[in-house]
Design a protein around this motif. Sequence first.
Motif, PDB file in Angstrom:
ATOM      1  N   PRO A   1      40.074  32.787  30.320  1.00 53.15           N
ATOM      2  CA  PRO A   1      41.261  33.436  29.751  1.00 53.15           C
ATOM      3  C   PRO A   1      41.338  34.927  30.080  1.00 53.15           C
ATOM      4  CG  PRO A   1      40.269  31.990  28.127  1.00 53.15           C
ATOM      5  CD  PRO A   1      39.307  32.064  29.290  1.00 53.15           C
ATOM      6  N   SER A   2      40.209  35.603  30.055  1.00 50.15           N
ATOM      7  CA  SER A   2      40.203  37.035  30.373  1.00 50.15           C
ATOM      8  C   SER A   2      40.512  37.266  31.841  1.00 50.15           C
ATOM      9  CB  SER A   2      38.854  37.657  30.019  1.00 50.15           C
ATOM     10  OG  SER A   2      38.646  37.582  28.639  1.00 50.15           O
ATOM     11  N   ALA A   3      39.901  36.474  32.704  1.00 46.69           N
ATOM     12  CA  ALA A   3      40.146  36.617  34.138  1.00 46.69           C
ATOM     13  C   ALA A   3      41.611  36.366  34.466  1.00 46.69           C
ATOM     14  CB  ALA A   3      39.250  35.655  34.922  1.00 46.69           C
ATOM     15  N   GLN A   4      42.229  35.398  33.797  1.00 51.75           N
ATOM     16  CA  GLN A   4      43.633  35.079  34.049  1.00 51.75           C
ATOM     17  C   GLN A   4      44.575  36.117  33.449  1.00 51.75           C
ATOM     18  OE1 GLN A   4      44.327  31.064  32.761  1.00 51.75           O
ATOM     19  NE2 GLN A   4      42.685  30.253  34.032  1.00 51.75           N
ATOM     20  N   ALA A   5      44.179  36.776  32.375  1.00 54.77           N
ATOM     21  CA  ALA A   5      45.043  37.763  31.722  1.00 54.77           C
ATOM     22  C   ALA A   5      44.953  39.139  32.372  1.00 54.77           C
ATOM     23  CB  ALA A   5      44.681  37.873  30.247  1.00 54.77           C
TER      24      ALA A   5
END
Length: 142
Positions: A39-43
């Motif tokens: 989720p962090s990498a995608q955000a």
Amino acid sequence: MTRRATCVTPRSTTRASVPSPTVRAADADVVLDYAWGDPSAQAMLPLLTARADRDVPLTWIRIGSIAGELAAIPSVALRAARLQIVGSGIGSVTPRDFMAELPEPAATPAAGTLQVRAGAVPLAAIGQEWSSETGDRLVFVP
């Protein structure tokens, strides 16, 4: 210098569809990341590219990793804006530095100058309140 801060809980996003909470959070100076992982990498990239001024540094503080220990951060994210990724935990600060910085933050609550705008919200109302724009810190309670 005025610091803008917000708490961003990354959710799955795509570059083509940047959710409005990401746009609202894009100009924060600090991201407190308890999730990490995919989720962090995608955000990260949508958040960086939505910033009004990419010359203003963004410090991404990895505090937890409830979504995973690894985040595959695209290299373009490191070139898209002034991004600093740092860890938070007992190993990220030397005991000497910790003790040197401790008096100031400890004095603020003792002096009664710390102000936190918070509002209790029933956990059952999380669906309605999650995206509300009250300006207060929402605390979900059972």
